[in-house]
Every structure is written in C-alpha cells, then in structure tokens.
Design a protein around this motif. Structure first.
Motif, PDB file in Angstrom:
ATOM      1  N   HIS A  20      36.525   0.885  25.068  1.00 25.39           N
ATOM      2  CA  HIS A  20      35.958   1.570  26.229  1.00 25.39           C
ATOM      3  C   HIS A  20      34.949   0.658  26.920  1.00 25.39           C
ATOM      4  CE1 HIS A  20      37.465   5.346  24.365  1.00 25.39           C
ATOM      5  NE2 HIS A  20      37.590   5.708  25.630  1.00 25.39           N
ATOM      6  N   MET A  21      35.145   0.414  28.218  1.00 21.94           N
ATOM      7  CA  MET A  21      34.196  -0.305  29.053  1.00 21.94           C
ATOM      8  C   MET A  21      33.324   0.739  29.736  1.00 21.94           C
ATOM      9  SD  MET A  21      35.008  -3.628  29.003  1.00 21.94           S
ATOM     10  CE  MET A  21      36.366  -4.656  28.421  1.00 21.94           C
ATOM     11  N   ILE A  22      32.057   0.799  29.335  1.00 23.41           N
ATOM     12  CA  ILE A  22      31.198   1.906  29.756  1.00 23.41           C
ATOM     13  C   ILE A  22      30.100   1.422  30.699  1.00 23.41           C
ATOM     14  CG2 ILE A  22      29.616   3.703  28.952  1.00 23.41           C
ATOM     15  CD1 ILE A  22      31.131   3.578  26.247  1.00 23.41           C
ATOM     16  N   GLY A  23      29.971   2.094  31.838  1.00 20.71           N
ATOM     17  CA  GLY A  23      28.880   1.803  32.756  1.00 20.71           C
ATOM     18  C   GLY A  23      27.624   2.514  32.302  1.00 20.71           C
ATOM     19  N   ALA A  24      26.589   1.753  31.978  1.00 21.33           N
ATOM     20  CA  ALA A  24      25.348   2.336  31.457  1.00 21.33           C
ATOM     21  C   ALA A  24      24.427   2.826  32.554  1.00 21.33           C
ATOM     22  CB  ALA A  24      24.614   1.300  30.610  1.00 21.33           C
ATOM     23  N   GLY A  25      24.749   2.523  33.811  1.00 30.06           N
ATOM     24  CA  GLY A  25      23.845   2.863  34.896  1.00 30.06           C
ATOM     25  C   GLY A  25      22.811   1.772  35.102  1.00 30.06           C
ATOM     26  N   THR A  47      26.667   8.589  32.396  1.00 32.08           N
ATOM     27  CA  THR A  47      27.472   9.803  32.436  1.00 32.08           C
ATOM     28  C   THR A  47      27.475  10.478  31.066  1.00 32.08           C
ATOM     29  OG1 THR A  47      29.523   8.671  31.829  1.00 32.08           O
ATOM     30  CG2 THR A  47      29.001   8.806  34.181  1.00 32.08           C
ATOM     31  N   VAL A  48      27.774  11.760  31.063  1.00 27.90           N
ATOM     32  CA  VAL A  48      27.889  12.500  29.804  1.00 27.90           C
ATOM     33  C   VAL A  48      28.977  11.877  28.931  1.00 27.90           C
ATOM     34  CG1 VAL A  48      28.453  14.725  28.765  1.00 27.90           C
ATOM     35  CG2 VAL A  48      27.031  14.645  30.826  1.00 27.90           C
ATOM     36  N   LYS A  49      30.094  11.507  29.555  1.00 22.93           N
ATOM     37  CA  LYS A  49      31.199  10.897  28.806  1.00 22.93           C
ATOM     38  C   LYS A  49      30.770   9.563  28.193  1.00 22.93           C
ATOM     39  CE  LYS A  49      35.503  11.341  29.886  1.00 22.93           C
ATOM     40  NZ  LYS A  49      36.844  11.285  30.548  1.00 22.93           N
ATOM     41  N   GLY A  50      30.079   8.743  28.981  1.00 26.20           N
ATOM     42  CA  GLY A  50      29.625   7.457  28.473  1.00 26.20           C
ATOM     43  C   GLY A  50      28.672   7.606  27.302  1.00 26.20           C
ATOM     44  N   GLY A  81      24.939  -0.835  35.178  1.00 25.25           N
ATOM     45  CA  GLY A  81      25.441  -0.267  36.430  1.00 25.25           C
ATOM     46  C   GLY A  81      26.823   0.298  36.284  1.00 25.25           C
ATOM     47  N   ASP A  82      27.709  -0.072  37.216  1.00 22.67           N
ATOM     48  CA  ASP A  82      29.112   0.302  37.134  1.00 22.67           C
ATOM     49  C   ASP A  82      29.926  -0.943  36.806  1.00 22.67           C
ATOM     50  OD1 ASP A  82      31.224   2.590  38.223  1.00 22.67           O
ATOM     51  OD2 ASP A  82      31.943   0.531  38.439  1.00 22.67           O
ATOM     52  N   LYS A  86      39.783   1.224  28.610  1.00 29.65           N
ATOM     53  CA  LYS A  86      39.546   2.357  29.495  1.00 29.65           C
ATOM     54  C   LYS A  86      38.151   2.209  30.077  1.00 29.65           C
ATOM     55  CE  LYS A  86      39.844   7.405  29.764  1.00 29.65           C
ATOM     56  NZ  LYS A  86      40.131   8.654  29.025  1.00 29.65           N
ATOM     57  N   ILE A  87      38.035   2.366  31.405  1.00 29.35           N
ATOM     58  CA  ILE A  87      36.753   2.182  32.073  1.00 29.35           C
ATOM     59  C   ILE A  87      36.089   3.531  32.319  1.00 29.35           C
ATOM     60  CG2 ILE A  87      35.599   1.301  34.132  1.00 29.35           C
ATOM     61  CD1 ILE A  87      37.952  -0.635  34.473  1.00 29.35           C
ATOM     62  N   ILE A  88      34.829   3.624  31.925  1.00 29.44           N
ATOM     63  CA  ILE A  88      34.009   4.807  32.200  1.00 29.44           C
ATOM     64  C   ILE A  88      32.998   4.406  33.269  1.00 29.44           C
ATOM     65  CG2 ILE A  88      32.538   6.603  31.231  1.00 29.44           C
ATOM     66  CD1 ILE A  88      35.377   6.390  30.001  1.00 29.44           C
ATOM     67  N   PRO A  89      33.098   4.950  34.476  1.00 31.34           N
ATOM     68  CA  PRO A  89      32.219   4.502  35.560  1.00 31.34           C
ATOM     69  C   PRO A  89      30.761   4.828  35.307  1.00 31.34           C
ATOM     70  CG  PRO A  89      33.441   6.462  36.209  1.00 31.34           C
ATOM     71  CD  PRO A  89      34.013   6.024  34.898  1.00 31.34           C
ATOM     72  N   GLY A  90      29.897   4.100  36.009  1.00 30.40           N
ATOM     73  CA  GLY A  90      28.460   4.319  35.890  1.00 30.40           C
ATOM     74  C   GLY A  90      27.800   4.280  37.251  1.00 30.40           C
TER      75      GLY A  90
END
Length: 263
Positions: free
Chosen positions: A7-12, A20-23, A85-86, A108-112
């Motif tokens: 998972h590629m997660i955007g931390a903000g 995000t809640v999902k991240g 970020g994203d 899978k990318i999780i946007p941020g």
C-alpha cells in the motif's frame, strides 16, 4: 494464492489528523512501515501493532526500498509505504511500483492531502475564484531535475492562473524572473506557506517583487509551498465582485429556481 501487495499511503502534509481514515487503519494493521522520515510526522506511528517494523527511508536508494518492501510482501506481510502529502504528486512512486511489479507484487495507492491544498487552507485561499481564476497548475521550478520542454515555468506562468510551486524554495530568484517574463508584475500577490499544518507553520503574504527578501527574512529555504495567484490578492478580492453563480439568487439550476429581478 493472493498476490503480494504494497500500500502506497499519502500521510498528508504533516498534521497527523489529516491522514485519511483508510490510511490510518492500514498503518495500524501493517507489519512493515517504510516512511519518508524527512517530511512525514512520526506521530502517525504511535499506535502501530505489536511487532511491527517501522523504518525510515530518507537515507535509502531505490533498490534498497524495493528490496525491503518486496521481502516482506512476498512473505505475506502487510506493507505500508508512507509518503508525505499525496503520493501522486512528486511522490516518486512510479519507479517503486514498476520494480515491485517486476517481482510480482501489486500496489494500491491511498490518496492523501497534498501540501498544495493544506497551504491554501492555512492561508484561507480559494484557488479558483469565479471570473478571476479558474485553473490551478501544480508544478515546480527547474533545478537539478530538468523540466520537459513544454513545461517550462515561464510558459506555464503565461496562463495567468493560480500556480502552486513544489520543491522551489531554493530557486526563488529563477521563479520571480520566470513570472515577470511571463507578464506578471512585481505587485502580483504571492503566498508562501512553510511546513503547512505543522506546529511551526509560517504563512507569509507577499508579492513577486518582495518574495526573495521576505523569504530571506523568515529564513525559509525548504519545506515551503509557494502559491502565485490573483486569488491571493486581498485588495483585489475586496474591491471586486467575484461571487459564484452557484449561490446567486437569480441563477437557476437543478436544485433551485432563480428569483426574477425587477428593475
């Protein structure tokens, strides 16, 4: 057999509550967390599961990153690759995903929340003010990484729309020169946000003519979003009428019939 997954997660942008809640859930479930320690807030990893391995990636090169993620994923472990970020904007994720795919590992990318939008929020900017600017360009000044020929900053700046500059705090002299060459003036408004959403955030409102001097005064040389926009000009916004049609009482749309105006 389930295909191995990373998972590629955007931390903000920095505030740990802007993920995000999902991240957040995926980080808490991960067996391996590999994060960009130069920009990602470590507070995100205070509630990881027992036995989880948390590694910093700023000092690693591409092959090291991929080796670590691939080894864990191929063992059936949950892997969280955490980006600032994203991930889709200056995240350098394509090269990681390509090498992982070569080893049979899916991503899978999780946007941020992008720093561009966190900076706009901190500065209380609407980047698309009706009849003033309706387009946002996300770009960077040309440094050691060259820009494609048709994406030179001077050419993009000629659109006279809102432009958010990543990775450009050390190239401000070049930035100012490009905008002036493109037809902007020294009086045009600029907002610089240093470390958007972090406790030591700085919001600097200035102009193209004062940009270099003001950034120097505040010692801003990195981790800053530079936004050049007509929508950042507070005097212009207050003196003009830039209200949208959406809430105009005379405007009819699918959810409301506009009122007639009698003169």
């Amino acid at each position: 057999m389930t295909q191995p997954l990373v998972h590629m997660i955007g931390a903000g942008p920095g505030d740990p509550e802007l993920i995000t809640v999902k991240g957040k859930k995926l980080i808490e479930e991960a067996d391996l967390i590999l994060y960009t320690d130069s920009l990602v807030n470590p507070e995100l990893f205070t509630n990881v599961k027992e036995g989880a391995v948390v590694k910093k990636s700023a000092g690693m090169h591409l092959d090291e990153l991929v080796d670590i993620m691939a080894e864990a994923a191929l063992q059936g472990k949950k892997v969280a690759r955490v980006h600032t970020g994203d991930p889709s904007v200056y995240g350098a994720i394509f090269e990681q995903m390509k090498k992982l795919a070569e080893r049979g590992i899916d991503t899978k990318i999780i946007p941020g929340v992008s720093a561009a939008f966190a900076a706009a929020a901190s500065a209380k900017l609407e980047l698309t003010v009706p009849e003033l600017t309706q387009t946002v360009i996300l770009t960077r000044a040309e440094g050691r990484t060259p820009m494609p020929e048709k994406e030179k900053l001077v050419d993009l700046a000629r659109h006279q729309c809102s432009i958010a500059l990543f990775l450009s705090a050390t190239l401000i002299k070049k930035v100012v020169a490009s905008f002036l060459e493109a037809g902007w003036t020294k009086e045009d408004a600029v907002v610089v946000v240093y470390k958007a959403s972090w406790p030591d955030e700085i919001v600097l409102r200035t102009t193209l003519g004062r940009l270099q001097e003001d950034m120097r005064k505040h010692r801003i040389t990195k981790q800053a979003m530079v936004i050049v926009s007509k929508a950042a000009d507070e005097k212009r916004l207050q003196s003009g009428n830039f209200e949208s049609k959406l809430y105009d009482k005379t405007f009819t749309h699918g959810y409301r019939k506009g009122e007639k105006v009698y003169e």
